[in-house]
Design a protein around this motif. Sequence first.
Motif, short mmCIF file in Angstrom:
data_model
loop_
_atom_site.label_atom_id
_atom_site.label_comp_id
_atom_site.label_asym_id
_atom_site.label_seq_id
_atom_site.Cartn_x
_atom_site.Cartn_y
_atom_site.Cartn_z
N GLN A 101 49.89 40.22 46.41
CA GLN A 101 49.37 39.14 46.17
C GLN A 101 47.70 38.96 46.03
N GLN A 102 47.32 39.68 46.88
CA GLN A 102 45.58 39.83 46.81
C GLN A 102 45.13 40.60 45.61
N GLN A 103 45.76 41.64 45.08
CA GLN A 103 45.67 42.21 43.72
C GLN A 103 45.65 41.14 42.62
N THR A 104 46.61 40.13 42.61
CA THR A 104 46.83 39.01 41.61
C THR A 104 45.63 38.29 41.95
N LEU A 105 45.35 38.13 42.90
CA LEU A 105 44.00 36.96 43.16
C LEU A 105 43.04 37.81 42.74
N LEU A 106 42.57 38.83 42.84
CA LEU A 106 41.41 39.71 42.35
C LEU A 106 41.28 39.50 40.78
N GLU A 107 42.42 39.57 40.33
CA GLU A 107 42.32 39.51 38.65
C GLU A 107 41.60 38.09 38.28
N PHE A 108 41.80 36.99 38.95
CA PHE A 108 41.37 35.70 38.31
C PHE A 108 39.96 35.61 39.16
N ILE A 109 39.60 36.23 40.28
CA ILE A 109 38.18 36.37 40.73
C ILE A 109 37.25 36.96 39.83
N GLU A 110 37.78 38.28 39.33
CA GLU A 110 37.20 38.91 38.15
C GLU A 110 36.81 38.56 36.85
N ASN A 111 37.94 37.60 36.50
CA ASN A 111 37.40 37.08 35.13
C ASN A 111 36.71 35.49 35.37
N GLY A 112 36.39 35.18 36.37
CA GLY A 112 35.93 34.05 36.81
C GLY A 112 36.73 32.79 36.68
N SER A 113 37.87 33.04 36.62
CA SER A 113 38.92 31.85 36.57
C SER A 113 38.84 30.92 37.67
#
Length: 426
Positions: free
Chosen positions: A110-122
């Motif tokens: 779940q944290q890795q999923t969250l990371l994806e959207f933090i990285e792309n600025g979503s």
Amino acid sequence: MSAPLADRMRPQTLDEVVGQRHLIGKGAVLRRIVESGQIPNMIFYGPSGIGKTTVARIIAQSAGKQLFKLNGTTASTADIKDIVAQTNTLGGLGGILLYLDEIQYLNKKQQQTLLEFIENGSITLISSTTENPYFYVYNAILSRSTVFEFQPVTPEDVAAAVKRAFTFLEGERGVKLDIEEGVIEHICLSCGGDVRKSLNAVELCVLSAGEGPEGSVRVTLDDAKAISQRSAMRYDRDADEHYDILSAFQKSIRGSDPDAAVHYLARLLTAGDLLSPCRRMLVTAAEDIGLAYPQAIAIVKACVDAALQLGLPEARIPLTEAVILLATAPKSNSAIMAIDAAMSDIKKGGVGEIPAYLKDGHYAGAQKMGRAKGYVYPHVKKNHWYDQQYLPDPIKDKKYYAFGDNKTEQAAFQYWQAVKGGERKE
């Protein structure tokens, strides 16, 4: 059913928040960040009831972004993806801010999923946790977030919230409260820096109050004590507070402060934790008192055995004796320094072949292989000592042990100086 008092009177601005002046006071770093309007990814870390959620909500509401809230105890990967999907809607054009409470309960996926959207600025993430984020939050999220540590609120700061709560309840219930002297002070001292806990105590005091003079409602000190008993201390055997107390306990003994050492022992025992101080005292006797008073570990072991047989509350007596003995004993860390230096050398490859005359010679054929040949038995020599090499050749001149400057070790030093300082004695 009405919401808890802490929610009904939740602060709406940073100025209304109790405590945390080091973060949100005038000119403090977090306040300056909020006032800049550029909200980074943040993690708020600290015990419960001290304003993490309140500050996060105030920041989120002032950010000009679409606000979503999740709780790590119930959130799923699908919930996170549903929120990110809002970036393509009209409401999400200004950006999305996700407030995630108790982030430590999200699993790694779940944290890795969250990371994806933090990285792309979503999304912009503001999360809170009662557990040390450096142990429980995925490293990649940590590296993209700023951690702010919230501190327990002082009794003086809690007093303002308690007084405001009594005033709030007077207006809400339409009654006049007659508050006995000492009630506010007791609630402030007994809540352990937890504002939410103090407000819960205020509401219970009012709900249980009896009639006072001239139609008022009487809030008594006895009621306040009954409601808030044993609430002043934070303690969780698996969390930071446990290890912080143990660390302070050992450091107080090492620092020869018997009063502080007894204080931290009392905190552990009051929480019902008997085993942790027993183990820590045995470690301390060896690590910090060591050869300055070699009998200490035997005495502490006897006190620990007695405590474990007695159980609480009587166990507090032998343990206190042991703690005071350790705190007031002379100190030496020469033993731990010696073994740590030796182990460090070994890990770096400083080993070498054991001298042949030190090897085991108690088997057939040992003599033919040169085992134990040339070894001199020290007990047949004067002072039970003979000058021969014991370390392997590559490290034969290594010195790991340095005599401490205490009376016991200095006496040993003087003895061996006299024995080893002269010529070899046949």
